[in-house]
Design a protein around this motif. Structure first.
Motif, PDB file in Angstrom:
ATOM      1  N   HIS A  54       0.815  -1.220   0.000  1.00 18.03           N
ATOM      2  CA  HIS A  54       0.000   0.000   0.000  1.00 18.03           C
ATOM      3  C   HIS A  54       0.849   1.271   0.000  1.00 18.03           C
ATOM      4  O   HIS A  54       0.291   2.369  -0.104  1.00 18.03           O
ATOM      5  CB  HIS A  54      -0.932   0.001   1.205  1.00 18.03           C
ATOM      6  CG  HIS A  54      -1.947  -1.106   1.181  1.00 18.03           C
ATOM      7  ND1 HIS A  54      -3.040  -1.098   0.348  1.00 18.03           N
ATOM      8  CD2 HIS A  54      -2.014  -2.276   1.883  1.00 18.03           C
ATOM      9  CE1 HIS A  54      -3.754  -2.201   0.548  1.00 18.03           C
ATOM     10  NE2 HIS A  54      -3.153  -2.935   1.463  1.00 18.03           N
ATOM     11  N   GLY A  55       2.143   1.139   0.123  1.00 18.55           N
ATOM     12  CA  GLY A  55       3.013   2.305   0.033  1.00 18.55           C
ATOM     13  C   GLY A  55       2.941   3.247   1.209  1.00 18.55           C
ATOM     14  O   GLY A  55       3.182   4.450   1.060  1.00 18.55           O
ATOM     15  N   VAL A  56       2.608   2.737   2.386  1.00 21.06           N
ATOM     16  CA  VAL A  56       2.561   3.556   3.605  1.00 21.06           C
ATOM     17  C   VAL A  56       3.185   2.763   4.751  1.00 21.06           C
ATOM     18  O   VAL A  56       3.311   1.535   4.677  1.00 21.06           O
ATOM     19  CB  VAL A  56       1.111   3.952   3.972  1.00 21.06           C
ATOM     20  CG1 VAL A  56       0.500   4.848   2.904  1.00 21.06           C
ATOM     21  CG2 VAL A  56       0.245   2.724   4.223  1.00 21.06           C
ATOM     22  N   LEU A  57       3.549   3.479   5.803  1.00 18.51           N
ATOM     23  CA  LEU A  57       4.055   2.854   7.018  1.00 18.51           C
ATOM     24  C   LEU A  57       2.990   2.939   8.100  1.00 18.51           C
ATOM     25  O   LEU A  57       2.403   4.007   8.309  1.00 18.51           O
ATOM     26  CB  LEU A  57       5.331   3.547   7.494  1.00 18.51           C
ATOM     27  CG  LEU A  57       6.565   3.407   6.606  1.00 18.51           C
ATOM     28  CD1 LEU A  57       7.715   4.229   7.184  1.00 18.51           C
ATOM     29  CD2 LEU A  57       6.973   1.946   6.456  1.00 18.51           C
ATOM     30  N   LEU A  58       2.719   1.833   8.760  1.00 20.05           N
ATOM     31  CA  LEU A  58       1.771   1.853   9.860  1.00 20.05           C
ATOM     32  C   LEU A  58       2.346   2.657  11.020  1.00 20.05           C
ATOM     33  O   LEU A  58       3.551   2.612  11.274  1.00 20.05           O
ATOM     34  CB  LEU A  58       1.464   0.432  10.328  1.00 20.05           C
ATOM     35  CG  LEU A  58       0.635  -0.446   9.393  1.00 20.05           C
ATOM     36  CD1 LEU A  58       0.532  -1.855   9.960  1.00 20.05           C
ATOM     37  CD2 LEU A  58      -0.747   0.145   9.184  1.00 20.05           C
ATOM     38  N   PRO A  59       1.497   3.403  11.745  1.00 20.22           N
ATOM     39  CA  PRO A  59       2.005   4.088  12.939  1.00 20.22           C
ATOM     40  C   PRO A  59       2.473   3.073  13.968  1.00 20.22           C
ATOM     41  O   PRO A  59       2.034   1.916  13.970  1.00 20.22           O
ATOM     42  CB  PRO A  59       0.787   4.882  13.434  1.00 20.22           C
ATOM     43  CG  PRO A  59      -0.390   4.187  12.843  1.00 20.22           C
ATOM     44  CD  PRO A  59       0.065   3.633  11.531  1.00 20.22           C
ATOM     45  N   GLU A  60       3.353   3.489  14.830  1.00 18.73           N
ATOM     46  CA  GLU A  60       4.016   2.564  15.748  1.00 18.73           C
ATOM     47  C   GLU A  60       3.024   1.826  16.643  1.00 18.73           C
ATOM     48  O   GLU A  60       3.168   0.623  16.889  1.00 18.73           O
ATOM     49  CB  GLU A  60       5.039   3.314  16.595  1.00 18.73           C
ATOM     50  CG  GLU A  60       5.934   2.430  17.447  1.00 18.73           C
ATOM     51  CD  GLU A  60       6.782   1.490  16.608  1.00 18.73           C
ATOM     52  OE1 GLU A  60       7.089   0.377  17.083  1.00 18.73           O
ATOM     53  OE2 GLU A  60       7.133   1.871  15.468  1.00 18.73           O
ATOM     54  N   ASP A  61       2.005   2.516  17.161  1.00 16.42           N
ATOM     55  CA  ASP A  61       1.064   1.841  18.060  1.00 16.42           C
ATOM     56  C   ASP A  61       0.219   0.803  17.327  1.00 16.42           C
ATOM     57  O   ASP A  61      -0.031  -0.287  17.849  1.00 16.42           O
ATOM     58  CB  ASP A  61       0.179   2.861  18.784  1.00 16.42           C
ATOM     59  CG  ASP A  61      -0.568   3.774  17.821  1.00 16.42           C
ATOM     60  OD1 ASP A  61      -0.321   3.710  16.605  1.00 16.42           O
ATOM     61  OD2 ASP A  61      -1.395   4.574  18.304  1.00 16.42           O
ATOM     62  N   SER A 131      -3.393  11.123  -1.100  1.00 14.69           N
ATOM     63  CA  SER A 131      -4.002  10.680   0.159  1.00 14.69           C
ATOM     64  C   SER A 131      -4.442   9.220   0.054  1.00 14.69           C
ATOM     65  O   SER A 131      -4.791   8.737  -1.036  1.00 14.69           O
ATOM     66  CB  SER A 131      -5.196  11.562   0.505  1.00 14.69           C
ATOM     67  OG  SER A 131      -4.826  12.923   0.612  1.00 14.69           O
ATOM     68  N   LYS A 132      -4.454   8.537   1.210  1.00 14.16           N
ATOM     69  CA  LYS A 132      -4.898   7.142   1.259  1.00 14.16           C
ATOM     70  C   LYS A 132      -5.728   6.938   2.513  1.00 14.16           C
ATOM     71  O   LYS A 132      -5.397   7.440   3.594  1.00 14.16           O
ATOM     72  CB  LYS A 132      -3.702   6.192   1.243  1.00 14.16           C
ATOM     73  CG  LYS A 132      -2.910   6.241  -0.072  1.00 14.16           C
ATOM     74  CD  LYS A 132      -1.800   5.230  -0.103  1.00 14.16           C
ATOM     75  CE  LYS A 132      -1.057   5.304  -1.446  1.00 14.16           C
ATOM     76  NZ  LYS A 132       0.037   4.315  -1.513  1.00 14.16           N
ATOM     77  N   VAL A 133      -6.819   6.191   2.353  1.00 17.87           N
ATOM     78  CA  VAL A 133      -7.770   5.952   3.437  1.00 17.87           C
ATOM     79  C   VAL A 133      -7.987   4.450   3.562  1.00 17.87           C
ATOM     80  O   VAL A 133      -8.218   3.755   2.554  1.00 17.87           O
ATOM     81  CB  VAL A 133      -9.113   6.665   3.171  1.00 17.87           C
ATOM     82  CG1 VAL A 133     -10.079   6.432   4.320  1.00 17.87           C
ATOM     83  CG2 VAL A 133      -8.890   8.155   2.956  1.00 17.87           C
ATOM     84  N   HIS A 152       2.259  11.126   2.470  1.00 24.01           N
ATOM     85  CA  HIS A 152       3.283  10.303   3.103  1.00 24.01           C
ATOM     86  C   HIS A 152       4.108  11.058   4.135  1.00 24.01           C
ATOM     87  O   HIS A 152       4.844  10.455   4.920  1.00 24.01           O
ATOM     88  CB  HIS A 152       4.220   9.724   2.032  1.00 24.01           C
ATOM     89  CG  HIS A 152       5.036  10.770   1.328  1.00 24.01           C
ATOM     90  ND1 HIS A 152       4.533  11.515   0.273  1.00 24.01           N
ATOM     91  CD2 HIS A 152       6.307  11.210   1.529  1.00 24.01           C
ATOM     92  CE1 HIS A 152       5.455  12.351  -0.142  1.00 24.01           C
ATOM     93  NE2 HIS A 152       6.541  12.198   0.591  1.00 24.01           N
ATOM     94  N   ARG A 153       3.987  12.386   4.177  1.00 22.52           N
ATOM     95  CA  ARG A 153       4.785  13.168   5.125  1.00 22.52           C
ATOM     96  C   ARG A 153       4.139  13.268   6.498  1.00 22.52           C
ATOM     97  O   ARG A 153       4.790  13.682   7.447  1.00 22.52           O
ATOM     98  CB  ARG A 153       5.021  14.578   4.572  1.00 22.52           C
ATOM     99  CG  ARG A 153       5.845  14.634   3.298  1.00 22.52           C
ATOM    100  CD  ARG A 153       6.199  16.057   2.934  1.00 22.52           C
ATOM    101  NE  ARG A 153       5.019  16.877   2.726  1.00 22.52           N
ATOM    102  CZ  ARG A 153       4.382  16.977   1.569  1.00 22.52           C
ATOM    103  NH1 ARG A 153       4.819  16.301   0.514  1.00 22.52           N
ATOM    104  NH2 ARG A 153       3.325  17.757   1.453  1.00 22.52           N
ATOM    105  N   TYR A 154       2.860  12.924   6.614  1.00 24.49           N
ATOM    106  CA  TYR A 154       2.140  13.082   7.868  1.00 24.49           C
ATOM    107  C   TYR A 154       1.748  11.729   8.438  1.00 24.49           C
ATOM    108  O   TYR A 154       1.433  10.790   7.695  1.00 24.49           O
ATOM    109  CB  TYR A 154       0.878  13.924   7.660  1.00 24.49           C
ATOM    110  CG  TYR A 154       1.154  15.366   7.302  1.00 24.49           C
ATOM    111  CD1 TYR A 154       1.341  16.321   8.283  1.00 24.49           C
ATOM    112  CD2 TYR A 154       1.237  15.758   5.966  1.00 24.49           C
ATOM    113  CE1 TYR A 154       1.599  17.641   7.958  1.00 24.49           C
ATOM    114  CE2 TYR A 154       1.489  17.074   5.628  1.00 24.49           C
ATOM    115  CZ  TYR A 154       1.668  18.013   6.627  1.00 24.49           C
ATOM    116  OH  TYR A 154       1.922  19.317   6.299  1.00 24.49           O
ATOM    117  N   LEU A 155       1.737  11.640   9.762  1.00 21.03           N
ATOM    118  CA  LEU A 155       1.247  10.439  10.412  1.00 21.03           C
ATOM    119  C   LEU A 155      -0.259  10.346  10.224  1.00 21.03           C
ATOM    120  O   LEU A 155      -0.949  11.363  10.181  1.00 21.03           O
ATOM    121  CB  LEU A 155       1.584  10.471  11.909  1.00 21.03           C
ATOM    122  CG  LEU A 155       3.067  10.349  12.272  1.00 21.03           C
ATOM    123  CD1 LEU A 155       3.247  10.541  13.777  1.00 21.03           C
ATOM    124  CD2 LEU A 155       3.617   8.998  11.847  1.00 21.03           C
TER     125      LEU A 155
END
Length: 294
Positions: A54-61, A131-133, A152-155
């Motif tokens: 999906h080309g994104v990183l999951l947030p740490e939590d 944007s991705k949802v 991609h620059r914002y959590l």
């Protein structure tokens, strides 16, 4: 809140995850059939594969959560009448999709200037081409809780997406959203209290019976905020204000604006121009020659 199974046992993990909700529900009348479904953790390589796809990183939590449990499903039954029939039954639920069901959704409007603006009492979300949802929770096809990446620059943040395709802000992160689920006891459609429509009447009735102090009844979130602000303003208006007398800051007697004080003499600007060619010391400051000192 951490979601690492290695540090605690599996039972302790779910107890910490639900922040004591099962014990609180057991004390409430007409609540029964408390059920927790346990899921295996997701392997690290599967999480990385989802991120690459999906080309994104999951947030740490959220990444830590999936590394501990591939989803969450905690349910209970509440009967608001003593008959105990299915017609009078409400199913409370705290749910999080599995990683495979964390699917990308489309159909929202794309703006040339993505971001978040403040519209009155609400946050207005603008999504762009980057944007991705993703669907975090499905609410019986009348809405969904989503994980929103503006770019991609914002959590990512957590938003409610209703059937009218509008987004309403819920939480800054996944951990906060889980705490909100527990705070609202998993009562169905509590997320709609943060939308312009409000929760259904039958959900409001469950709040009235189980947790009347959690959700202000017959009011929308923005109405409650305005009422609280008005109450604070009224309370402050009854408190006498201390006014400072500005005269206490006057350390010297004010002089006319067209006069300059030199020593003990007051000289006007016109007189200063006349004396500017031949500057003199005041009489008492003039030096005497050596033979005159005798």
């Amino acid at each position: 809140m951490e979601f690492i199974v290695d540090k605690v046992s599996e039972d302790s993990f779910y107890e910490n995850l639900l922040i004591g909700l099962p014990k609180a529900l057991e004390k409430l009348p007409s609540v029964s059939d408390l059920s927790l479904e346990r899921f295996s953790p997701v392997q690290h390589n599967n999480i990385c594969a989802w991120e690459q796809k999906h080309g994104v990183l999951l947030p740490e939590d959220l990444r830590s959560f999936y590394a501990s449990s591939n989803g969450l499903l905690y349910t209970y039954n509440f009967f608001y009448r003593e008959s105990g029939s299915d017609e009078d039954k409400v199913v409370g639920k705290i749910e999080v999709n599995s990683l495979n069901d964390l699917t990308q959704i489309y159909g929202y409007e794309i703006k040339p200037d993505p971001g978040v603006n403040v519209d009155g009492e609400r946050y207005e979300l603008k999504l762009g081409a980057d944007s991705k949802v993703f669907e975090l929770v499905n609410l019986s096809d009348v809405g969904r809780v989503t994980l929103v990446y503006i770019n991609h620059r914002y959590l990512p943040t957590i938003w409610m997406h209703n059937a009218a395709m509008k987004f309403y802000f819920l939480a800054d992160d996944f951990t906060t959203y889980l705490k909100m689920c527990v705070h609202h006891l998993g009562i169905p459609f509590w997320q709609f209290s943060f939308t312009g429509d409000g929760i259904p009447e039958w959900s409001e009735m469950v709040f009235r019976l189980l947790a009347p102090a959690v959700l202000p009844l017959h009011k929308k979130i923005e109405d409650v905020r305005k009422a609280n602000e008005q109450t604070v303003d009224e309370e402050l208006s009854n408190i006498p204000l201390n006014k400072i007398d500005l005269n206490i800051f006057r350390t010297a007697r004010p002089q006319p604006s067209n006069t300059v004080v030199l020593g003990e003499q007051s000289v006007s600007p016109r007189q200063m121009k006349k004396k500017a060619g031949k500057p003199k010391f005041p009489t008492k400051l003039q030096r005497k020659s050596v033979h005159q000192k005798k």
